[in-house]
Design a protein around this motif. Sequence first.
Motif, PDB file in Angstrom:
ATOM      1  N   ASP A  53     -31.914 -22.847  -4.419  1.00 51.75           N
ATOM      2  CA  ASP A  53     -31.821 -22.767  -2.957  1.00 51.75           C
ATOM      3  C   ASP A  53     -30.573 -22.002  -2.534  1.00 51.75           C
ATOM      4  O   ASP A  53     -30.607 -21.201  -1.606  1.00 51.75           O
ATOM      5  N   GLU A  72     -21.798 -15.124  13.380  1.00 51.70           N
ATOM      6  CA  GLU A  72     -23.236 -15.152  13.665  1.00 51.70           C
ATOM      7  C   GLU A  72     -23.519 -14.836  15.123  1.00 51.70           C
ATOM      8  O   GLU A  72     -22.653 -15.021  15.989  1.00 51.70           O
ATOM      9  N   ILE A  77     -31.013 -18.338  -3.021  1.00 46.48           N
ATOM     10  CA  ILE A  77     -31.840 -17.794  -1.939  1.00 46.48           C
ATOM     11  C   ILE A  77     -30.996 -17.633  -0.671  1.00 46.48           C
ATOM     12  O   ILE A  77     -31.055 -16.598  -0.002  1.00 46.48           O
ATOM     13  N   ASP A  78     -30.200 -18.654  -0.345  1.00 47.81           N
ATOM     14  CA  ASP A  78     -29.323 -18.569   0.827  1.00 47.81           C
ATOM     15  C   ASP A  78     -28.361 -17.388   0.721  1.00 47.81           C
ATOM     16  O   ASP A  78     -28.160 -16.648   1.689  1.00 47.81           O
ATOM     17  N   GLY A 137     -28.744 -14.688  -1.026  1.00 51.46           N
ATOM     18  CA  GLY A 137     -29.522 -13.459  -0.867  1.00 51.46           C
ATOM     19  C   GLY A 137     -29.774 -13.156   0.599  1.00 51.46           C
ATOM     20  O   GLY A 137     -29.675 -12.004   1.038  1.00 51.46           O
ATOM     21  N   TRP A 138     -30.087 -14.202   1.382  1.00 55.31           N
ATOM     22  CA  TRP A 138     -30.311 -14.036   2.817  1.00 55.31           C
ATOM     23  C   TRP A 138     -29.021 -13.574   3.510  1.00 55.31           C
ATOM     24  O   TRP A 138     -29.039 -12.639   4.313  1.00 55.31           O
ATOM     25  N   HIS A 139     -27.904 -14.239   3.189  1.00 54.55           N
ATOM     26  CA  HIS A 139     -26.621 -13.831   3.782  1.00 54.55           C
ATOM     27  C   HIS A 139     -26.299 -12.377   3.440  1.00 54.55           C
ATOM     28  O   HIS A 139     -25.838 -11.620   4.297  1.00 54.55           O
ATOM     29  N   HIS A 140     -26.535 -11.995   2.198  1.00 55.13           N
ATOM     30  CA  HIS A 140     -26.262 -10.627   1.749  1.00 55.13           C
ATOM     31  C   HIS A 140     -27.108  -9.635   2.556  1.00 55.13           C
ATOM     32  O   HIS A 140     -26.610  -8.615   3.032  1.00 55.13           O
ATOM     33  N   LYS A 141     -28.393  -9.935   2.716  1.00 54.47           N
ATOM     34  CA  LYS A 141     -29.291  -9.067   3.475  1.00 54.47           C
ATOM     35  C   LYS A 141     -28.853  -8.975   4.940  1.00 54.47           C
ATOM     36  O   LYS A 141     -28.807  -7.882   5.526  1.00 54.47           O
ATOM     37  N   GLU A 142     -28.551 -10.118   5.554  1.00 55.85           N
ATOM     38  CA  GLU A 142     -28.099 -10.139   6.954  1.00 55.85           C
ATOM     39  C   GLU A 142     -26.833  -9.296   7.128  1.00 55.85           C
ATOM     40  O   GLU A 142     -26.678  -8.603   8.132  1.00 55.85           O
TER      41      GLU A 142
END
Length: 159
Positions: free
Chosen positions: A62, A99, A65-66, A68-73
């Motif tokens: 998890d 944010e 995944i988080d 990865g999401w932060h990196h993409k954002e």
Amino acid sequence: MKRLVPPDFVVPLRLETPDFVLRPLLITDVVKDYDAVMTSAAELRTVFARQTCWPEGLTFEDDLIDLGWHHKEFKIRRSFAYTVMAPDEPLCLGCAYIEPTELAGYDAEAFCWARTSHTQLDQPLYATFKSWLQTDWPFKAVAYPGRSLTWDEVESLKS
């Protein structure tokens, strides 16, 4: 897609102090990040909301995944997550986040935390992070929920 900062803004990639370094949070930080999160779970329950169960039940997968999401954002300039590392990076000391916000009168929200074993860094981290956002970022007004704004004030500002 709405970006948090203008397209011509050069996003800072590093902030160094004698006690810690802020740099983008990457998926390759997962081992150190997971350790910091899980050893600070009780304190983290009040960082992002009045009370939450996160990170209860968070698995290593998890967290990956988080991250990865932060990196993409970060790459698409929608939000910015920074890891807070010890100066030579042997240990993740916490994180800092910038944010989008829905709070009236603010153009961003910011959160930061120091791991439980380094709580003495919490106030210096917050002061440094806040100053950095005031001097090096294009925001007019940044909300710091749970810090400069109480959770009741946050609720009253939601649009």
